[in-house]
Write a protein that holds these residues in place. Structure first.
Motif, PDB file in Angstrom:
ATOM      1  N   ARG A 131       0.831  -1.193   0.000  1.00  0.00           N
ATOM      2  CA  ARG A 131       0.000   0.000   0.000  1.00  0.00           C
ATOM      3  C   ARG A 131       0.872   1.252   0.000  1.00  0.00           C
ATOM      4  NH1 ARG A 131      -2.228  -1.197   5.881  1.00  0.00           N
ATOM      5  NH2 ARG A 131      -0.302  -0.900   7.020  1.00  0.00           N
ATOM      6  N   PRO A 133       2.578   4.714   1.143  1.00  0.00           N
ATOM      7  CA  PRO A 133       2.986   5.118   2.491  1.00  0.00           C
ATOM      8  C   PRO A 133       1.981   6.092   3.093  1.00  0.00           C
ATOM      9  CG  PRO A 133       4.375   6.127   0.826  1.00  0.00           C
ATOM     10  CD  PRO A 133       3.489   5.156   0.117  1.00  0.00           C
ATOM     11  N   ALA A 134       1.926   6.101   4.412  1.00  0.00           N
ATOM     12  CA  ALA A 134       1.020   6.997   5.112  1.00  0.00           C
ATOM     13  C   ALA A 134       1.447   8.443   4.884  1.00  0.00           C
ATOM     14  CB  ALA A 134       1.012   6.672   6.599  1.00  0.00           C
ATOM     15  N   THR A 135       0.462   9.308   4.832  1.00  0.00           N
ATOM     16  CA  THR A 135       0.771  10.724   4.644  1.00  0.00           C
ATOM     17  C   THR A 135       1.262  11.322   5.943  1.00  0.00           C
ATOM     18  OG1 THR A 135      -1.511  11.314   5.125  1.00  0.00           O
ATOM     19  CG2 THR A 135      -0.930  10.974   2.816  1.00  0.00           C
TER      20      THR A 135
END
Length: 138
Positions: A131, A133-135
């Motif tokens: 997925r 990467p996280a913001t």
């Protein structure tokens, strides 16, 4: 009483002064887990050992343990009962997939088998590992 609790007997050569019953049972169960790991490794990559070269055996062992750990981690990420399955089962259900890779408009698409029962677990594993990467939040 027997509907609620499971009892089993065990024998040990450890004196009662050195280890009480509960500790001896924990040690026994720990050995059983290690034996399962050894059996799992022997049914996969360690089936090729020994060779005639010590360094080849050492390299093969390192690769086998890394593959074992990565396979177990993948099964844990996929979830479900695969988290406790053997590596052979994990390879058969998650890794050896009869899928088709197609490319169109510079995009790669993986076509999984229609009606494949392990598709939700495979998708969960893919989502966990690939997925975006996280913001960053400020």
């Amino acid at each position: 009483m027997f509907d609620v609790w499971r009892f089993h007997a065990f024998f040990t050569t450890v004196p009662a002064e050195a280890m009480d019953t509960v500790t001896a049972d924990k040690v026994h169960r720990g050995h059983a887990i290690i034996e399962q790991v050894n059996a799992d490794l022997k049914n996969s990559a360690l089936a090729h050992l020994p060779s005639g070269v010590f360094t080849a055996n050492a390299a093969w062992l390192v690769c086998a343990v890394m593959a074992f750990n990565l396979t177990r981690a993948a099964a844990t990420l996929a979830g479900g009962h695969l988290a406790k399955a053997t590596t052979g089962t994990i390879r058969r259900k998650l890794i050896n997939v009869a899928a088709r890779i197609a490319s169109s408009a510079r995009r790669i698409t993986l076509h999984l088998p229609v009606g494949w029962p392990w598709q939700p677990r495979w998708t969960a594993l893919f989502d966990q590992t690939c997925r975006p990467p996280a913001t960053a939040t400020s």
